[in-house]
Design a protein around this motif. Structure first.
Motif, mmCIF file in Angstrom:
data_model
loop_
_atom_site.group_PDB
_atom_site.id
_atom_site.type_symbol
_atom_site.label_atom_id
_atom_site.label_comp_id
_atom_site.label_asym_id
_atom_site.label_seq_id
_atom_site.Cartn_x
_atom_site.Cartn_y
_atom_site.Cartn_z
ATOM 1 N N PRO A 30 0.803 -1.223 0.000
ATOM 2 C CA PRO A 30 0.000 0.000 0.000
ATOM 3 C C PRO A 30 0.835 1.272 0.000
ATOM 4 O O PRO A 30 0.299 2.362 -0.237
ATOM 5 C CB PRO A 30 -0.795 -0.121 1.306
ATOM 6 N N ALA A 31 2.124 1.180 0.280
ATOM 7 C CA ALA A 31 2.967 2.373 0.391
ATOM 8 C C ALA A 31 3.111 3.071 -0.956
ATOM 9 O O ALA A 31 3.071 2.440 -2.021
ATOM 10 C CB ALA A 31 4.353 1.998 0.914
ATOM 11 N N ALA A 32 3.282 4.385 -0.920
ATOM 12 C CA ALA A 32 3.619 5.140 -2.123
ATOM 13 C C ALA A 32 5.030 4.764 -2.562
ATOM 14 O O ALA A 32 5.857 4.350 -1.742
ATOM 15 C CB ALA A 32 3.535 6.638 -1.848
ATOM 16 N N MET A 33 5.297 4.895 -3.862
ATOM 17 C CA MET A 33 6.607 4.514 -4.388
ATOM 18 C C MET A 33 7.101 5.529 -5.398
ATOM 19 O O MET A 33 6.330 6.014 -6.236
ATOM 20 C CB MET A 33 6.535 3.146 -5.086
ATOM 21 N N LEU A 34 8.392 5.820 -5.325
ATOM 22 C CA LEU A 34 9.101 6.531 -6.379
ATOM 23 C C LEU A 34 10.248 5.622 -6.775
ATOM 24 O O LEU A 34 11.130 5.335 -5.956
ATOM 25 C CB LEU A 34 9.625 7.877 -5.887
ATOM 26 N N LEU A 35 10.214 5.108 -8.006
ATOM 27 C CA LEU A 35 11.226 4.153 -8.428
ATOM 28 C C LEU A 35 11.916 4.601 -9.696
ATOM 29 O O LEU A 35 11.315 5.258 -10.551
ATOM 30 C CB LEU A 35 10.618 2.764 -8.637
ATOM 31 N N THR A 36 13.193 4.288 -9.792
ATOM 32 C CA THR A 36 13.923 4.460 -11.039
ATOM 33 C C THR A 36 13.956 3.114 -11.728
ATOM 34 O O THR A 36 14.058 2.071 -11.073
ATOM 35 C CB THR A 36 15.364 4.946 -10.796
ATOM 36 N N THR A 37 13.844 3.116 -13.040
ATOM 37 C CA THR A 37 13.857 1.845 -13.747
ATOM 38 C C THR A 37 14.125 2.063 -15.230
ATOM 39 O O THR A 37 13.906 3.148 -15.772
ATOM 40 C CB THR A 37 12.527 1.090 -13.564
ATOM 41 N N HIS A 38 14.627 1.012 -15.878
ATOM 42 C CA HIS A 38 14.704 0.974 -17.333
ATOM 43 C C HIS A 38 13.800 -0.137 -17.854
ATOM 44 O O HIS A 38 13.867 -0.526 -19.009
ATOM 45 C CB HIS A 38 16.151 0.751 -17.792
ATOM 46 N N ASP A 39 12.941 -0.672 -16.991
ATOM 47 C CA ASP A 39 12.074 -1.806 -17.281
ATOM 48 C C ASP A 39 10.640 -1.291 -17.426
ATOM 49 O O ASP A 39 9.925 -1.127 -16.439
ATOM 50 C CB ASP A 39 12.197 -2.813 -16.125
ATOM 51 N N LEU A 40 10.209 -1.023 -18.657
ATOM 52 C CA LEU A 40 8.886 -0.461 -18.874
ATOM 53 C C LEU A 40 7.780 -1.432 -18.502
ATOM 54 O O LEU A 40 6.705 -1.021 -18.054
ATOM 55 C CB LEU A 40 8.717 -0.019 -20.329
ATOM 56 N N ASP A 41 8.033 -2.720 -18.666
ATOM 57 C CA ASP A 41 7.031 -3.703 -18.270
ATOM 58 C C ASP A 41 6.765 -3.634 -16.768
ATOM 59 O O ASP A 41 5.622 -3.786 -16.326
ATOM 60 C CB ASP A 41 7.488 -5.112 -18.657
ATOM 61 N N ALA A 42 7.819 -3.366 -15.990
ATOM 62 C CA ALA A 42 7.646 -3.248 -14.539
ATOM 63 C C ALA A 42 6.748 -2.073 -14.196
ATOM 64 O O ALA A 42 5.914 -2.164 -13.279
ATOM 65 C CB ALA A 42 9.004 -3.092 -13.860
ATOM 66 N N THR A 43 6.867 -0.969 -14.923
ATOM 67 C CA THR A 43 6.011 0.185 -14.636
ATOM 68 C C THR A 43 4.554 -0.138 -14.933
ATOM 69 O O THR A 43 3.655 0.342 -14.233
ATOM 70 C CB THR A 43 6.451 1.434 -15.438
ATOM 71 N N GLU A 44 4.328 -0.953 -15.960
ATOM 72 C CA GLU A 44 2.959 -1.354 -16.270
ATOM 73 C C GLU A 44 2.421 -2.302 -15.208
ATOM 74 O O GLU A 44 1.265 -2.187 -14.775
ATOM 75 C CB GLU A 44 2.915 -2.006 -17.651
ATOM 76 N N ALA A 84 10.217 6.501 -24.093
ATOM 77 C CA ALA A 84 8.907 5.914 -24.304
ATOM 78 C C ALA A 84 8.926 4.802 -25.330
ATOM 79 O O ALA A 84 8.057 3.953 -25.352
ATOM 80 C CB ALA A 84 7.921 7.000 -24.747
ATOM 81 N N GLY A 85 9.926 4.804 -26.220
ATOM 82 C CA GLY A 85 9.901 3.860 -27.314
ATOM 83 C C GLY A 85 10.876 2.720 -27.191
ATOM 84 O O GLY A 85 10.972 1.895 -28.092
ATOM 85 N N HIS A 86 11.602 2.615 -26.138
ATOM 86 C CA HIS A 86 12.617 1.569 -25.985
ATOM 87 C C HIS A 86 12.419 0.857 -24.655
ATOM 88 O O HIS A 86 12.316 1.496 -23.624
ATOM 89 C CB HIS A 86 14.017 2.175 -26.048
ATOM 90 N N PRO A 87 12.337 -0.484 -24.665
ATOM 91 C CA PRO A 87 12.032 -1.194 -23.430
ATOM 92 C C PRO A 87 13.167 -1.256 -22.446
ATOM 93 O O PRO A 87 12.949 -1.574 -21.287
ATOM 94 C CB PRO A 87 11.671 -2.607 -23.937
ATOM 95 N N ARG A 88 14.398 -0.982 -22.867
ATOM 96 C CA ARG A 88 15.521 -1.118 -21.960
ATOM 97 C C ARG A 88 16.366 0.149 -22.009
ATOM 98 O O ARG A 88 17.069 0.406 -22.985
ATOM 99 C CB ARG A 88 16.411 -2.315 -22.319
ATOM 100 N N LEU A 89 16.248 0.958 -20.974
ATOM 101 C CA LEU A 89 17.028 2.188 -20.904
ATOM 102 C C LEU A 89 18.289 1.941 -20.101
ATOM 103 O O LEU A 89 18.365 1.004 -19.314
ATOM 104 C CB LEU A 89 16.206 3.300 -20.249
ATOM 105 N N GLY A 90 19.272 2.816 -20.268
ATOM 106 C CA GLY A 90 20.524 2.659 -19.533
ATOM 107 C C GLY A 90 20.354 2.832 -18.034
ATOM 108 O O GLY A 90 19.393 3.431 -17.574
ATOM 109 N N ALA A 91 21.305 2.310 -17.274
ATOM 110 C CA ALA A 91 21.296 2.509 -15.837
ATOM 111 C C ALA A 91 21.598 3.973 -15.559
ATOM 112 O O ALA A 91 22.065 4.701 -16.407
ATOM 113 C CB ALA A 91 22.345 1.620 -15.172
ATOM 114 N N ASN A 92 21.322 4.408 -14.334
ATOM 115 C CA ASN A 92 21.544 5.813 -13.990
ATOM 116 C C ASN A 92 22.505 5.955 -12.833
ATOM 117 O O ASN A 92 22.741 5.020 -12.097
ATOM 118 C CB ASN A 92 20.206 6.474 -13.623
ATOM 119 N N ARG A 93 22.995 7.159 -12.692
ATOM 120 C CA ARG A 93 23.877 7.430 -11.547
ATOM 121 C C ARG A 93 23.043 7.869 -10.367
ATOM 122 O O ARG A 93 22.128 8.665 -10.513
ATOM 123 C CB ARG A 93 24.872 8.520 -11.917
#
Length: 231
Positions: free
Chosen positions: A184-198, A222-231
């Motif tokens: 139930p907790a609110a979440m702010l997540l970083t990701t390159h996995d668009l399927d996970a956001t769905e 928006a158009g690529h399923p795998r984005l680079g990792a971030n710092r």
């Protein structure tokens, strides 16, 4: 209702002079899930670290109405939990139950009460019976779930998740996403996995060059399923 997170005009510059965040403003409602997408080096992890008070930027950050400032940092952190991309960096004790219980020390619980909360948290992440296992002998997916249990036991209003599915095999990924989807907790997540956001039904925000906005092209975030990792 007070938002789980309010960020207003946040900017941050590293000591080497690199401007990592430029006037970032965003809000995460109570129970809402928000995903930060963006290319490598866009500032996604830096933003999480500013929210957690690990970096001090210019601007305003509030967690459940509590400002993330030095004299109220302990109170603000009691309302949030941060999952690092590499869980080994936050697993501090060798035995699973001891590590999950680490944050409970300040709550003055009896040993029986603490053990019950640890067992409940481990059960919630699918690690029933792991209390006596050694953290360093677990798989990456299991270590991430132990780290999540250590956050869950503190009952945070906001979870900050840095690439929660990165490096996981398909079975571990499904386990972690299934667990997160039920929280139930609110979440702010970083990701390159668009399927996970769905799967998490997360609202998407795009960070590029330290600024919030839309991806530059359809071949971008928006158009690529795998984005680079971030710092």
């Amino acid at each position: 209702m007070t938002p789980a997170l309010e960020v207003a005009h946040l900017s941050f510059r590293y000591p080497d002079g690199r401007q990592a965040l430029h006037d970032v403003s965003l809000s995460v409602g109570a129970g809402e899930r928000v995903a930060l997408l963006g290319p490598n080096g866009s500032g996604k992890t830096t933003l999480l670290r500013c929210v957690a008070g690990l970096h001090r930027g210019a601007g305003r950050v509030e967690v459940s109405g509590v400002p993330v400032v030095p004299d109220r940092l302990k109170e603000a952190r009691s309302r949030m939990g941060l999952l690092f991309q590499d869980p080994a960096s936050q697993l501090v004790l060798p035995r699973v139950a001891d590590d999950v219980a680490f944050g409970l020390a300040q709550r003055r619980l009896t040993p029986v009460e603490a053990a019950a909360q640890v067992s409940a948290a481990l059960n919630a992440v699918g690690l029933r019976g792991f209390e006596d296992r050694w953290v360093h002998r677990l798989s990456l997916g299991e270590q991430k779930r132990v780290a999540l249990a250590g956050l869950l036991v503190m009952e945070p209003a906001l979870l900050l998740l840095d690439e929660p599915t990165a490096g996981l095999d398909s079975a571990a990924r499904e386990m972690v996403l299934g667990f997160l989807a039920r929280l139930p907790a609110a979440m702010l997540l970083t990701t390159h996995d668009l399927d996970a956001t769905e799967r998490l039904r997360a609202r998407r925000l795009y960070l590029d060059g330290g600024r919030l906005g839309q991806p530059r092209s359809q071949g971008g975030a928006a158009g690529h399923p795998r984005l680079g990792a971030n710092r």
